[in-house]
Each structure stands twice: as C-alpha cells, then as structure tokens.
Design a protein around this motif. Structure first.
Motif, PDB file in Angstrom:
ATOM      1  N   ALA A 161      19.552  15.456  -7.119  1.00 47.02           N
ATOM      2  CA  ALA A 161      18.913  14.461  -6.258  1.00 47.02           C
ATOM      3  C   ALA A 161      19.990  13.719  -5.480  1.00 47.02           C
ATOM      4  CB  ALA A 161      18.086  13.488  -7.086  1.00 47.02           C
ATOM      5  N   LEU A 162      20.007  13.901  -4.159  1.00 48.03           N
ATOM      6  CA  LEU A 162      20.988  13.217  -3.335  1.00 48.03           C
ATOM      7  C   LEU A 162      20.764  11.701  -3.406  1.00 48.03           C
ATOM      8  CD1 LEU A 162      21.091  15.500  -0.169  1.00 48.03           C
ATOM      9  CD2 LEU A 162      22.541  15.586  -2.200  1.00 48.03           C
ATOM     10  N   ASN A 163      21.870  10.976  -3.301  1.00 43.03           N
ATOM     11  CA  ASN A 163      21.866   9.511  -3.347  1.00 43.03           C
ATOM     12  C   ASN A 163      21.432   8.974  -4.705  1.00 43.03           C
ATOM     13  OD1 ASN A 163      22.497   9.355  -0.509  1.00 43.03           O
ATOM     14  ND2 ASN A 163      20.349   9.795  -0.094  1.00 43.03           N
ATOM     15  N   ARG A 164      21.429   9.817  -5.730  1.00 42.80           N
ATOM     16  CA  ARG A 164      21.013   9.366  -7.063  1.00 42.80           C
ATOM     17  C   ARG A 164      21.910   9.927  -8.161  1.00 42.80           C
ATOM     18  NH1 ARG A 164      16.415   7.398  -9.585  1.00 42.80           N
ATOM     19  NH2 ARG A 164      16.211   8.001 -11.768  1.00 42.80           N
ATOM     20  N   THR A 165      22.165  11.231  -8.131  1.00 41.18           N
ATOM     21  CA  THR A 165      22.894  11.888  -9.216  1.00 41.18           C
ATOM     22  C   THR A 165      24.389  11.612  -9.096  1.00 41.18           C
ATOM     23  OG1 THR A 165      21.261  13.652  -9.159  1.00 41.18           O
ATOM     24  CG2 THR A 165      23.290  14.068 -10.390  1.00 41.18           C
ATOM     25  N   PRO A 166      25.053  11.144 -10.170  1.00 44.33           N
ATOM     26  CA  PRO A 166      26.501  10.939 -10.125  1.00 44.33           C
ATOM     27  C   PRO A 166      27.243  12.263  -9.979  1.00 44.33           C
ATOM     28  CG  PRO A 166      25.512   9.710 -11.943  1.00 44.33           C
ATOM     29  CD  PRO A 166      24.459  10.638 -11.420  1.00 44.33           C
ATOM     30  N   THR A 167      28.373  12.203  -9.288  1.00 45.69           N
ATOM     31  CA  THR A 167      29.191  13.399  -9.100  1.00 45.69           C
ATOM     32  C   THR A 167      29.654  13.952 -10.435  1.00 45.69           C
ATOM     33  OG1 THR A 167      29.947  12.519  -6.978  1.00 45.69           O
ATOM     34  CG2 THR A 167      31.250  14.284  -7.964  1.00 45.69           C
ATOM     35  N   ALA A 168      30.031  13.076 -11.344  1.00 48.24           N
ATOM     36  CA  ALA A 168      30.502  13.534 -12.655  1.00 48.24           C
ATOM     37  C   ALA A 168      29.398  14.257 -13.413  1.00 48.24           C
ATOM     38  CB  ALA A 168      31.015  12.343 -13.476  1.00 48.24           C
ATOM     39  N   ALA A 169      28.138  13.830 -13.249  1.00 42.54           N
ATOM     40  CA  ALA A 169      27.034  14.491 -13.952  1.00 42.54           C
ATOM     41  C   ALA A 169      26.855  15.914 -13.434  1.00 42.54           C
ATOM     42  CB  ALA A 169      25.752  13.685 -13.772  1.00 42.54           C
ATOM     43  N   VAL A 170      26.958  16.111 -12.126  1.00 47.66           N
ATOM     44  CA  VAL A 170      26.837  17.469 -11.568  1.00 47.66           C
ATOM     45  C   VAL A 170      27.956  18.344 -12.090  1.00 47.66           C
ATOM     46  CG1 VAL A 170      26.778  18.815  -9.444  1.00 47.66           C
ATOM     47  CG2 VAL A 170      25.714  16.561  -9.516  1.00 47.66           C
ATOM     48  N   SER A 171      29.182  17.806 -12.085  1.00 48.95           N
ATOM     49  CA  SER A 171      30.328  18.578 -12.576  1.00 48.95           C
ATOM     50  C   SER A 171      30.161  18.932 -14.050  1.00 48.95           C
ATOM     51  CB  SER A 171      31.614  17.773 -12.361  1.00 48.95           C
ATOM     52  OG  SER A 171      32.719  18.464 -12.870  1.00 48.95           O
ATOM     53  N   ASP A 172      29.714  17.959 -14.858  1.00 50.60           N
ATOM     54  CA  ASP A 172      29.531  18.230 -16.288  1.00 50.60           C
ATOM     55  C   ASP A 172      28.411  19.248 -16.525  1.00 50.60           C
ATOM     56  OD1 ASP A 172      31.503  16.418 -16.749  1.00 50.60           O
ATOM     57  OD2 ASP A 172      30.153  14.775 -17.286  1.00 50.60           O
ATOM     58  N   ALA A 173      27.341  19.185 -15.723  1.00 55.52           N
ATOM     59  CA  ALA A 173      26.248  20.138 -15.886  1.00 55.52           C
ATOM     60  C   ALA A 173      26.705  21.561 -15.562  1.00 55.52           C
ATOM     61  CB  ALA A 173      25.080  19.735 -14.989  1.00 55.52           C
ATOM     62  N   LEU A 174      27.438  21.726 -14.458  1.00 53.33           N
ATOM     63  CA  LEU A 174      27.942  23.058 -14.109  1.00 53.33           C
ATOM     64  C   LEU A 174      28.914  23.573 -15.165  1.00 53.33           C
ATOM     65  CD1 LEU A 174      28.492  22.598 -10.271  1.00 53.33           C
ATOM     66  CD2 LEU A 174      26.728  23.959 -11.389  1.00 53.33           C
ATOM     67  N   GLU A 175      29.725  22.666 -15.708  1.00 52.43           N
ATOM     68  CA  GLU A 175      30.661  23.087 -16.748  1.00 52.43           C
ATOM     69  C   GLU A 175      29.918  23.499 -18.013  1.00 52.43           C
ATOM     70  OE1 GLU A 175      34.549  21.325 -19.178  1.00 52.43           O
ATOM     71  OE2 GLU A 175      33.475  20.091 -17.704  1.00 52.43           O
ATOM     72  N   ALA A 176      28.838  22.767 -18.360  1.00 49.97           N
ATOM     73  CA  ALA A 176      28.057  23.115 -19.544  1.00 49.97           C
ATOM     74  C   ALA A 176      27.409  24.493 -19.388  1.00 49.97           C
ATOM     75  CB  ALA A 176      26.986  22.050 -19.794  1.00 49.97           C
ATOM     76  N   LEU A 177      26.897  24.781 -18.188  1.00 50.82           N
ATOM     77  CA  LEU A 177      26.296  26.093 -17.958  1.00 50.82           C
ATOM     78  C   LEU A 177      27.360  27.183 -17.923  1.00 50.82           C
ATOM     79  CD1 LEU A 177      23.668  25.124 -15.240  1.00 50.82           C
ATOM     80  CD2 LEU A 177      23.257  25.597 -17.654  1.00 50.82           C
ATOM     81  N   SER A 178      28.531  26.854 -17.371  1.00 51.42           N
ATOM     82  CA  SER A 178      29.607  27.844 -17.335  1.00 51.42           C
ATOM     83  C   SER A 178      30.126  28.166 -18.726  1.00 51.42           C
ATOM     84  CB  SER A 178      30.743  27.316 -16.453  1.00 51.42           C
ATOM     85  OG  SER A 178      31.830  28.200 -16.444  1.00 51.42           O
ATOM     86  N   ASN A 179      30.090  27.181 -19.626  1.00 55.02           N
ATOM     87  CA  ASN A 179      30.585  27.410 -20.988  1.00 55.02           C
ATOM     88  C   ASN A 179      29.753  28.447 -21.736  1.00 55.02           C
ATOM     89  OD1 ASN A 179      32.627  25.565 -20.637  1.00 55.02           O
ATOM     90  ND2 ASN A 179      31.479  23.851 -21.510  1.00 55.02           N
TER      91      ASN A 179
END
Length: 772
Positions: free
Chosen positions: A707-725
C-alpha cells in the motif's frame, strides 16, 4: 564511462518528480508555516514601538594627522594602501568604542536635560522604569543601543553618526551633540608625534625584560638547588623545625623509657607463673614489622616538616593540601594498615608460644593470656618508638647541617635579590613611561569638521510593515519547505512506484486508490445497486479505470513467467490493512471475466474477509475441506458470477499455521490446480504469520501487495527477505492505493479515462447477488 543521455534524463525526471511529491505532500505544512509566520510578524509589527533615526556627517582630515597610528582591529578594506586611509579607519574605530567621548556626550545631555523644542524629558537620561541614569550609564546606553558610526560609501574621509530613539527630537539632538563633542575632543587631543619616543622606550623595555628574566632564572635555579624558598624565612623555618623536632625527640625518649619499664614489669609477672615464659617470647618483633615501622617513622618525620612549615594543615584536615603532602598522608595510612596486619599475626604467634606451658584449667590462665597479649603489644610499640627516634634524629642532623651552611647561601641570594630589585625598578619605570606614551600616541587624531547636521525625521524608520511581511513571507516559505523536505526524509514509508523499483522486483500492477462507490459514481454515474461491497470493482464497474487496473495486473501476471503459465497464485502483503484481500477478489474476478475457470481461496484463517466481500457464508470453507477426507466437492462453492468459485475460510481453527503447512493442504492445492484454470489464494501478511511463506513454496507464483503512502520501506524489505529465505517464487509487487503522482513519472490516475455504460432494461447484472 559517461552516462547515456536517456539515463540522465530519466534520473533528472525522477528527481524532479520526487521534489514535486515532497512539495505536494507537505503543502499544508508549508501553508501553515506561512500563515503562522505572517501572523506572528504582523502581530509583532503591530505591537512594536516606532523608532526614529537621525544622522549627522563629519569630515576626518587624515592628512593633518602628523603621525600614523597603528592599524586597529577594524579595517573593512584591508587593500587600502595609503596611510591616510588607515588613519581614517583608526578614527572611526575610536569613535565607535571610546567611552570618554561617550561620557562627554552624556555630560552635555545631562546639562541640557530636556528637549529644546517641547521641553520634554530626554528618554536616554532614564531607564525603562523611570530611574535617572548616571553619567556612565548614559554613556554605555549611547554606545550599546543608541549610536552607530559608519564610513560614508565611496567617501573614506566622511563618517556618518546615526542616532536611534523612540522620540524624533531626541534622535536629532543625539546625532548633533555627538558630532560636536567628537570635533571638540579631536581638537583638544591633537598634538605632535611621539612615535620616536615610543620606539625608543619599546627597545629599552625589551632589553630590561630580558635582563630581568635572566636574573629571575638564576635565582630560581639557586633556590631550587639550595632547597630554600624565601631567604628571610629559611633560617627562621630551620630554627623552628629543629626546636620542634628536639621537643618531639625528648617526648619520644620519655615514652620509650616508660614502655621499657612496662615491658620489664610484665616479663617479671610472667616469669612468676612460668620460669621460661619470658624467654619464650623475649624475641623482638619480626623483621617485617620493623621494616614497616621504619617506613612509617620516615614518613612521620617528613610530615613533621610540612606541619611546621604550614601549621594550618595539621589542624584542618579538610584544607587543600600540596600533592607531596597528600601523597605522604596516603602512604602513612597504607603503612599503618600493613602494620596492623603484621602485628596481629605476631601477637597470635606469641600467644601460642607463651600459653603452651600453662596447665589447662589453671586459675592463672586468663591472667597469663592477657599479660602475654599486652607484652606483645608493648614490644611492637617500643619497636615503633625506636624507629621514630632514629628517623627523627636523622632528619634533625640534616636540618642542623643546612642551618650551618645558611650564611653563605644568604650572601649569594642577597646579591641576586639586590640585582633583581635594581633591574626591576628600572624596568617598571620604563614600562610606565611606555604605557603613557602609547596612550598619548593612540590619542593623536586628525582634525574633525561637521559637514552636515542632523534634521528631525518626519516618519519612523522602524517598523516597516511591508518589508517585515515580505521578509517573513520568504523566511516562512523557506522554513515551511524545509519542514516539508524534513518530513519527507523522516517518512520511511513507500510513496511511489519509483521507490518500489528499488527492491529489484517487477511491478506487475498499479491499483488506484478508491473509496466505496467513488469509482462507480465516476464511471457509471451512480453508486452500487447491490448489497455486494463496492470494493469488488471488477464486478461493479467493469469498464472503469479501477477494473482496468486489475485486468492489467492479470495480463502482467500471465506473462511474468515466459517458461510456464502461473496457474496457482498466492497473494500476500507485508503488514495488515494494505488492501490485500481486495486485490485478491478483484484479480480473481478479472481472471474469471477472461473466460477462465477461477477458484478464489481464502487461506487467511486468522482474519478472513473474502466471505464479507462477496456476501457469502463463511462456512463451509477451507478449514472444512482440510478436515474432510476424499475429493472436494467444488460445486458447492460456485458463485452466480460466471467462471468464479469461492472457497471462504471456513470455521475457526486453533492452529492455522500447522493446518496450512500440512500435507493435506499440499494435496488440496494440487487438486485445485487440476480442477481449475487459475487458483488465487488470499493469505495472511508475511510478517504477521508464517502461513504465507509456507504456501508460497507450493504454488507457481506469488504476489506481494504494497500500500503506497502506508507501508514502511523496512517492512517491504523484510517481507521480501522472508519469502526469499524459503525460496518462494515472488513474481512481482502490486502497488496498491496509488494516487496521482505516485508513479513517479508525472502522471497518475486522475486522468478520468474509462468507459461508461448503461444497463438495458431487464438485462442480467454481472454483480453478485446478496447471499441468503
């Protein structure tokens, strides 16, 4: 390698778009800052008292100054090369800082007392509370706040004397009186040059200073070698110290004799009990004890010298002490502690040796024990007294030898002192003359004449409302813009498609932000006509830009993997409330409208929402299928919408993660992919539950909704890292709730492009009916 023109242009466009976004997002901050700044400025301007300025001009004829004074600290034009220019700026600086000139002006004002025009009291002569100022206070007030002196531009020989006051008549009077006083003072102090006298005196003073420094070094070296501080006090100090030590030695001798007598008496008492008792403990204290006692005696002798030299230190333990004295006192405390430990050990050993010969149960056992301990203590005390006597006697011999050498030292030091006094007397006389000459030289000024007298100002110089508001506008605008950019810099949320691209994943879809019924009213001219929530745009407004965005997402997803078609898709998000479930519902409808058999599965067993979006019962659903055995009956999940089946979450279960991660779920997903063209699965947020990561490993593709203007950048990065793991196949990102300008390319979803249509009377609606 130079940057290609296209890349440079793209970067500049992106930077400009980021600038525009920061200004747009912070526009209300900028507006609020402007309003507050202008309001405060207007209020301060309204309450500010008016101030008047009046100025007179004087001419400083630097060519008439016969000697060039040294350059002052103020030299606004260091490139000036003529002596006249340097002398002129010296006069300007003197005028600015001269308290005697200001005091003369104060005398004139106190003599005048009142304004010549209306007879009113001069404000400068009293403070804010009405108390009359003294002469010096008036002078300080003039220099600090009332008067300014500047060189007239392009005319280095003219000085402008400007006065500021809340009364126009007083400002005029101050400027004129200061100009007249400066002219008079310059005429009185102008005299012949004294530069040659100053230079001669400077050479003589420097020579005498070198001689005086050399003599003082000789005295310091001699006094340090001879260990004396002041000649007249050294002999008195040694006599006092020797007398004090003699007195203490006599006291110690008396105490030592008393101690020896007590030891003899105790030994006699012990011998009466046991003939060999005294012989058993007749040895002197241990060698270690004697060494500590010698050290303590030496320290006490040194302390005695300090206490004789500084009697106040002995009586006041809290007084500041020299470093050497403090070190000696600490050493004495440490030695006493060591002695206490050694003495205890010695007494214990003596006790063991002395009582061994006494019969147990004897009536004299307690007496023998006490006397034995007392004997050991007395021996230690006697040993300590002997050590102090020896150390004090050694120090006394040193002081007596120093006293015997005193006459020769006194003669040499007396010669050095007399030589220093003679040179010092000459040096002080020369220095005093030099100081007088320097003052006279600094007072040498050129002639001053008044060029223009001050006139009474017609209107106040301050405040200037127009200028104040203009400056406030500019300052507030800059400050507000700074606040806007600071807000942008501190905001760590994802605001644009450009920021999403930085994560290195393709952007498969951009979904515009919409409210319930907003897009329907824009495209169809009316609000939703069924009980189905308007968030399912693909059903309610199939020709609108919102539905078009989901069809674009469907197309991009189909071509995201050129090797194979993604038939099973998991849609998740980093955090809650990012619009994930709405994206899943609209994507499934868009796929079904494309002629494909689509199964929408609500795998968010913690907070399901698909049954609410489509107004269907929650159960039976996925939880029921996972506990059922045998093939699933998909017919009961069919919806009135063409080609669309919906499996809601089902009944509540206690452990959703274990159920979703089971083998039954794996086989059920395989069965779904065989029965339908596409399977779209709604899962919990990645960072809040583990089911998403598990399901992403069992499907063909996965989408992350941001969600633009809502989701923190760190949350997106952590989510992609969790899926990549877990090696999940993340096909791309879906930018949800995009607004105009979110694309970072200067255009957005405010263009109003779309199709409008009207349903023919009696035609079949493609909207889902409300469930019964």
């Amino acid at each position: 390698m130079p940057t290609p023109l296209s890349e440079s242009s793209t970067r500049e466009t992106a930077e400009f778009a980021a600038f525009v976004r920061a200004i747009s997002r912070g526009r209300w901050v900028i507006v609020a800052t402007l309003v507050v700044g202008l309001a405060l400025t207007a209020a301060l301007t309204a309450v500010q008292s008016p101030e008047y300025e009046a100025s007179s001009v004087v001419l400083v004829d630097a060519s008439d100054i016969k000697s060039e004074t040294p350059s002052s600290s103020y030299d606004p034009v260091e490139r000036t090369s003529t002596p006249e220019d340097r002398r002129f700026y010296n006069q300007l600086e003197i005028l600015r800082k001269s308290l005697p000139i200001a005091e003369r002006v104060a005398d004139s004002l106190l003599a005048i007392g009142r304004a010549p025009e209306d007879g009113s009291a001069l404000p400068v002569l009293s403070d804010e509370s009405g108390v009359v100022r003294t002469r010096q206070q008036v002078a300080v007030a003039l220099l600090d706040a009332r008067m300014t002196f500047t060189a007239v531009e392009n005319r280095p020989s003219l000085i402008q004397i400007k006065a500021v006051s809340r009364d126009a008549a007083e400002a005029t009077l101050l400027a004129n009186v200061y100009a007249e006083t400066f002219r008079t003072w310059a005429r009185e102090t102008s005299r012949a040059s004294v530069t040659a006298t100053r230079e001669f005196l400077e050479r003589q003073v420097a020579s005498r200073a070198e001689t005086l420094d050399r003599i003082e070094e000789d005295m310091e070296r001699f006094m340090e070698e001879e260990r004396i501080v002041v000649l007249e006090k050294e002999a008195d100090f040694l006599v006092d110290l020797i007398a004090a030590l003699d007195s203490r030695l006599e006291d110690l001798r008396i105490d030592r004799e008393a101690n020896a007598a007590e030891i003899d008496a105790i030994e006699g008492q012990l011998s009466a009990v046991s003939s060999d008792m005294a012989a058993r403990i007749a040895e002197s204290p241990e060698r270690q004890i004697r060494a500590v006692q010698d050290r303590m005696a030496d320290i006490e002798a040194r302390l005695a010298e300090y206490y004789v030299r500084y009697p106040a230190l002995a009586s006041d333990p809290d007084a500041d002490r020299p470093d050497e004295l403090a070190r000696l006192e600490r050493s004495l405390v440490s030695a006493r502690s060591d002695l206490s430990a050694l003495a205890k050990r010695y007494v214990d050993r003596v006790m063991a040796a002395g009582i061994a010969s006494v019969e147990p149960g004897s009536a004299d056992l307690e007496s023998v024990t006490n006397r034995t301990r007392e004997l050991a203590d007395k021996r230690i005390q006697g040993s300590a007294m002997q050590a102090r006597l020896e150390a004090m006697q050694a120090r006394l011999d040193v002081y007596r030898r120093r006293l015997d050498r005193m006459p020769a030292n006194m003669i040499r030091l007396g010669q050095l002192q007399r030589q220093r006094q003679s040179v010092e007397h000459t040096f002080l006389g020369l220095a005093d003359q030099l100081q007088q000459v320097r003052v006279s030289e600094q007072s040498t000024l050129g002639y001053v004449s008044i060029v223009r007298r001050a006139l009474k100002p017609a209107r106040p110089a301050r405040p200037n409302p127009a200028m104040n508001l203009a400056l406030a506008f500019v300052a507030s605008l800059l400050l507000g813009t700074g606040f806007a950019f600071a807000r942008q810099a501190l905001d760590r949320r994802v605001h644009s498609i450009h920021a999403l691209r930085a994560f290195g994943r393709p952007i498969l879809g951009t979904i515009p932000e919409f409210r319930d019924g907003a897009w329907l009213a824009k495209t169809n001219g009316s609000a939703p006509r069924t009980e189905t929530p308007a968030k399912v745009l693909s059903l309610h407004a199939p020709m609108g830009p919102g539905a078009e965005a989901f069809r674009a997402l469907r197309t991009n997803l189909q071509f995201a993997s050129p090797d194979r078609r993604a038939r099973t898709v998991v849609v998740t998000s980093a955090l809650a409330s990012e619009g994930k479930s709405t994206v899943v519902a609209n994507l499934a409808v868009a796929m079904a409208m494309g002629g494909n058999r689509v199964l929408l599965v609500d795998a968010d067993l913690r907070s399901p929402s698909q049954h609410d979006l489509f107004q269907t019962p929650r159960s039976p659903g996925l939880a029921d299928l996972l506990f059922d055995e045998g093939p699933a009956d998909w017919s009961r999940f069919r919806t009135p919408a063409e080609n669309l089946w919906i499996v809601p979450a089902g009944r509540s279960v206690p452990a959703p993660a274990e159920i979703i991660g089971s083998e039954r779920m794996r086989s059920l997903v395989d069965e779904m992919s065989r029965s339908f063209d596409y399977v779209v699965i709604d899962t919990p947020p990645v960072l809040l539950a583990t089911e998403s990561a598990v399901l992403c490993t069992r499907v063909d593709a996965s989408l992350l909704v941001v969600a633009l203007n809502r989701t923190p950048t760190a949350a997106v990065s952590d989510a992609l890292e969790a899926l990549s793991n877990v090696q999940a196949a993340v096909s791309g990102i879906v930018a949800n709730r995009a607004t105009a300008g979110s694309s970072g390319s200067g255009y957005g979803y405010g263009y109003g492009y779309g199709y409008g249509y009207e349903e023919a009377p009696g035609s079949r609606s493609r909207n889902l009916p409300s469930s019964t």
